[in-house]
Scaffold this motif. Sequence first.
Motif, PDB file in Angstrom:
ATOM      1  N   GLU A   1      10.354   2.963  13.760  1.00 33.58           N
ATOM      2  CA  GLU A   1       9.194   2.475  14.365  1.00 33.58           C
ATOM      3  C   GLU A   1       8.039   3.045  13.916  1.00 33.58           C
ATOM      4  OE1 GLU A   1       7.270   0.753  16.432  1.00 33.58           O
ATOM      5  OE2 GLU A   1       8.472  -0.428  17.463  1.00 33.58           O
ATOM      6  N   PHE A   2       6.623   2.471  14.253  1.00 31.10           N
ATOM      7  CA  PHE A   2       5.486   2.898  13.672  1.00 31.10           C
ATOM      8  C   PHE A   2       4.871   4.013  14.165  1.00 31.10           C
ATOM      9  CE2 PHE A   2       2.981  -0.413  10.773  1.00 31.10           C
ATOM     10  CZ  PHE A   2       4.139  -0.461   9.885  1.00 31.10           C
ATOM     11  N   MET A   3       4.039   4.857  13.291  1.00 30.44           N
ATOM     12  CA  MET A   3       3.409   5.774  13.856  1.00 30.44           C
ATOM     13  C   MET A   3       1.958   5.288  14.206  1.00 30.44           C
ATOM     14  SD  MET A   3       2.264   9.301  11.984  1.00 30.44           S
ATOM     15  CE  MET A   3       3.751  10.382  12.658  1.00 30.44           C
ATOM     16  N   GLN A   4       1.436   5.523  15.304  1.00 24.95           N
ATOM     17  CA  GLN A   4      -0.042   5.189  15.584  1.00 24.95           C
ATOM     18  C   GLN A   4      -1.057   6.054  15.681  1.00 24.95           C
ATOM     19  OE1 GLN A   4       0.875   3.517  19.502  1.00 24.95           O
ATOM     20  NE2 GLN A   4       0.953   1.320  18.589  1.00 24.95           N
TER      21      GLN A   4
ATOM     22  N   GLY B   1      14.027   0.450   6.445  1.00 23.32           N
ATOM     23  CA  GLY B   1      12.414   0.079   6.135  1.00 23.32           C
ATOM     24  C   GLY B   1      11.859   0.269   7.428  1.00 23.32           C
ATOM     25  N   GLY B   2      10.434   0.306   7.248  1.00 25.15           N
ATOM     26  CA  GLY B   2       9.785   0.295   8.582  1.00 25.15           C
ATOM     27  C   GLY B   2       9.777  -1.203   9.543  1.00 25.15           C
ATOM     28  N   VAL B   3       9.487  -0.977  10.847  1.00 27.78           N
ATOM     29  CA  VAL B   3       9.441  -2.382  11.480  1.00 27.78           C
ATOM     30  C   VAL B   3       8.879  -3.432  11.014  1.00 27.78           C
ATOM     31  CG1 VAL B   3      10.320  -1.251  13.829  1.00 27.78           C
ATOM     32  CG2 VAL B   3       7.887  -1.413  13.442  1.00 27.78           C
ATOM     33  N   ASP B   4       7.811  -3.226  10.063  1.00 29.37           N
ATOM     34  CA  ASP B   4       7.099  -4.170   9.692  1.00 29.37           C
ATOM     35  C   ASP B   4       7.572  -5.092   8.810  1.00 29.37           C
ATOM     36  OD1 ASP B   4       7.162  -1.908   8.089  1.00 29.37           O
ATOM     37  OD2 ASP B   4       5.170  -2.532   7.040  1.00 29.37           O
ATOM     38  N   HIS B   5       8.769  -4.556   8.264  1.00 30.18           N
ATOM     39  CA  HIS B   5       9.531  -5.183   7.165  1.00 30.18           C
ATOM     40  C   HIS B   5      10.668  -6.385   7.785  1.00 30.18           C
ATOM     41  CE1 HIS B   5       9.014  -1.852   4.004  1.00 30.18           C
ATOM     42  NE2 HIS B   5       8.098  -2.881   3.985  1.00 30.18           N
TER      43      HIS B   5
ATOM     44  N   PRO C   1       7.832   3.109  -1.731  1.00 31.25           N
ATOM     45  CA  PRO C   1       6.548   2.902  -1.515  1.00 31.25           C
ATOM     46  C   PRO C   1       5.758   2.246  -2.679  1.00 31.25           C
ATOM     47  CG  PRO C   1       7.068   4.943  -2.681  1.00 31.25           C
ATOM     48  CD  PRO C   1       8.350   4.476  -2.384  1.00 31.25           C
ATOM     49  N   THR C   2       5.047   1.523  -2.359  1.00 33.27           N
ATOM     50  CA  THR C   2       4.090   0.860  -3.449  1.00 33.27           C
ATOM     51  C   THR C   2       3.157   1.830  -4.007  1.00 33.27           C
ATOM     52  OG1 THR C   2       4.098  -1.098  -2.163  1.00 33.27           O
ATOM     53  CG2 THR C   2       2.609  -1.210  -3.898  1.00 33.27           C
ATOM     54  N   VAL C   3       3.232   2.206  -5.104  1.00 27.22           N
ATOM     55  CA  VAL C   3       2.432   3.314  -5.559  1.00 27.22           C
ATOM     56  C   VAL C   3       1.149   3.120  -6.338  1.00 27.22           C
ATOM     57  CG1 VAL C   3       4.504   4.924  -5.812  1.00 27.22           C
ATOM     58  CG2 VAL C   3       3.890   3.229  -7.590  1.00 27.22           C
TER      59      VAL C   3
ATOM     60  N   ILE D   1       0.421   9.378   6.482  1.00 25.46           N
ATOM     61  CA  ILE D   1       1.530   9.823   7.218  1.00 25.46           C
ATOM     62  C   ILE D   1       2.598   9.039   8.266  1.00 25.46           C
ATOM     63  CG2 ILE D   1       0.461  12.346   7.438  1.00 25.46           C
ATOM     64  CD1 ILE D   1      -0.916  11.156  10.262  1.00 25.46           C
ATOM     65  N   GLY D   2       1.794   7.771   8.189  1.00 25.76           N
ATOM     66  CA  GLY D   2       2.819   6.610   8.830  1.00 25.76           C
ATOM     67  C   GLY D   2       3.922   6.345   7.865  1.00 25.76           C
ATOM     68  N   ASN D   3       3.526   6.207   6.515  1.00 20.55           N
ATOM     69  CA  ASN D   3       4.679   5.969   5.671  1.00 20.55           C
ATOM     70  C   ASN D   3       5.635   7.051   5.715  1.00 20.55           C
ATOM     71  OD1 ASN D   3       1.961   5.048   3.567  1.00 20.55           O
ATOM     72  ND2 ASN D   3       3.127   3.532   4.631  1.00 20.55           N
ATOM     73  N   MET D   4       5.105   8.382   5.507  1.00 18.56           N
ATOM     74  CA  MET D   4       5.945   9.354   5.454  1.00 18.56           C
ATOM     75  C   MET D   4       7.022   9.542   6.835  1.00 18.56           C
ATOM     76  SD  MET D   4       4.984  10.172   2.670  1.00 18.56           S
ATOM     77  CE  MET D   4       6.172  11.230   2.233  1.00 18.56           C
ATOM     78  N   ARG D   5       6.537   9.123   8.011  1.00 16.72           N
ATOM     79  CA  ARG D   5       7.464   9.140   9.076  1.00 16.72           C
ATOM     80  C   ARG D   5       8.554   8.093   8.715  1.00 16.72           C
ATOM     81  NH1 ARG D   5       7.735   6.328  15.089  1.00 16.72           N
ATOM     82  NH2 ARG D   5       9.287   7.769  15.653  1.00 16.72           N
ATOM     83  N   THR D   6       8.457   6.964   8.029  1.00 15.06           N
ATOM     84  CA  THR D   6       9.596   6.363   7.710  1.00 15.06           C
ATOM     85  C   THR D   6      10.458   7.018   6.703  1.00 15.06           C
ATOM     86  OG1 THR D   6       8.316   4.378   8.189  1.00 15.06           O
ATOM     87  CG2 THR D   6      10.170   4.056   6.728  1.00 15.06           C
ATOM     88  N   TYR D   7       9.802   7.926   5.761  1.00 10.90           N
ATOM     89  CA  TYR D   7      10.807   8.324   4.984  1.00 10.90           C
ATOM     90  C   TYR D   7      11.680   9.633   5.500  1.00 10.90           C
ATOM     91  CZ  TYR D   7       8.334   5.108   1.783  1.00 10.90           C
ATOM     92  OH  TYR D   7       8.040   4.022   1.328  1.00 10.90           O
ATOM     93  N   VAL D   8      11.152  10.358   6.489  1.00 18.72           N
ATOM     94  CA  VAL D   8      11.537  11.266   7.301  1.00 18.72           C
ATOM     95  C   VAL D   8      12.868  10.649   7.856  1.00 18.72           C
ATOM     96  CG1 VAL D   8      11.284  12.745   9.161  1.00 18.72           C
ATOM     97  CG2 VAL D   8       9.367  12.729   7.653  1.00 18.72           C
TER      98      VAL D   8
END
Length: 462
Positions: free
Chosen positions: A268-271, A236-240, A30-32, A38-45
């Motif tokens: 993938e992203f959470m919408q 990472g997330g798909v945006d990366h 994360p950038t702190v 919760i979208g970020n957290m989906r990627t860490y899950v």
Amino acid sequence: MKIYNTLTRKKEEYVSVDGKPAVRIYSCGPTVYNFAHIGNMRTYVFMDLLRRSFKYAGYKVKGVMNITDVGHLLSDGDDGEDKMQKAAKEQQKSPYEIAEFYTGVFFEDLKKLNIERPELTPKATEHIQIMLDFVKELVAKGYAYETSDGIYFDITKAADYGKLSGAKLEDQQAGARVEVNGEKRHPADFAVWKKAPKEHIMQWESPWGMGYPGWHIECSAMSKKYLGEYFDIHTGGVDHIPIHHENEIAQSEALSGKIPAKYWMHGEFMQVNGGKMSKSLGNTYTISQLEQMGYSAMVFRYFCLNAHYRKKLNFTFEGMDGAKVSYERLCKLIVAHKNGTNAISSEEIENYKKQFKDCIEDDLNIPAALGVLWTMLKCAPSKDVYKTAIEFDKVFALSLDKAEDNIPKVQAPQEVIDLAEKMQAARLVKDYATADALRAQIDGMGFMVLNTKDGYQLKSKN
Ligand code: AMP
Ligand code: ZN
């Protein structure tokens, strides 16, 4: 173990770089400068499910996740205000204070979500020197050049730039979102080091005067330091995919001649309500906000587990309500099995275990693995089923060993309470036959008795 590799666009059999039953994973962290949503957290899950699945399959895991406390530039390009600096100004605190606060909250969220903290979580600000060394080497070898505002990577020198996303170099225009810098040799050349204006709060000495590192260099330098020039998996997330990871590959490959990781995996992203989740739309939530609304972190984790990591997941409150009901039902079934007295054959149990393992080893098919759990829980209540479910929970991490705590309390009718009191009395004198008969009677009335440290609790079965 089969995993989908973004680089080859195929599901592949996992074979570690060194051939050992081990996996070295680098995850973009994360950038702190703000609360993670919760979208970020989906990627860490997703990162956590990956780690846990590998462990379940018998692999040794070493994970590294960076903490971006330098702040990276506002857009994916190179211009714009630094994120940390912007937050610091708004909140009138030093960037270090901002970073420390949000890093703490982030780790708390990981804990709430049963996300294992990776073995190493290096901070960018503590690794400026290795980033500088990386940049110096890029310049020395002719891969990066100096302009009036920084040091840029020359993407025309990269070995087929764009191989991760499949984008062509000609299409890489830093046009629309980023002001084109006239001194750049190619519009998509990116900063590996920026010269800092006086007012920039975070800055370090360099051969080019005071400055600060680019975001991409952070991951290239830290992954190299902790996992080596060629490690197993990068997540990472798909945006990366199109910029950050493409740039990491270009820089790392320039120095080592190798794409730094063998497998590249993206969540993938959470919408939200079928659209983008963003602060400006006011539709981002944090884990704490969900808790305040009555959805526990475990309910959110359960919600995430129901979608494959490579599928978009649409967040809605109806969906969360559904997850809440299902998770509570799951916990009730678990408790029923914990107190179960029926037998189940070892072949049947082995069969469930095999199905479960097949699911997780098929590119982390967690939704299907949950399906196996639900089917198994339909068996007559049995302690062996309970034990197996707890074993599966090494991957799900849904706190099933504390299932009792996740079932809401209800007021039982006096008749049921009287029976429970009698049952307690029978247990005290070790008259288990009577206690079991009373338990069955209570069960027939739609309630279950949970033994606790100081007595018992009555919960509704439905
Ligand atoms: P950041 O702190 O902005 O670097 O993002 C942290 C992580 O969250 C990155 O791996 C992103 O790819 C990921 N991420 C950002 N937005 C979302 C979203 N809506 N759904 C899933 N992951 C996301
Ligand atoms: Zn990264």
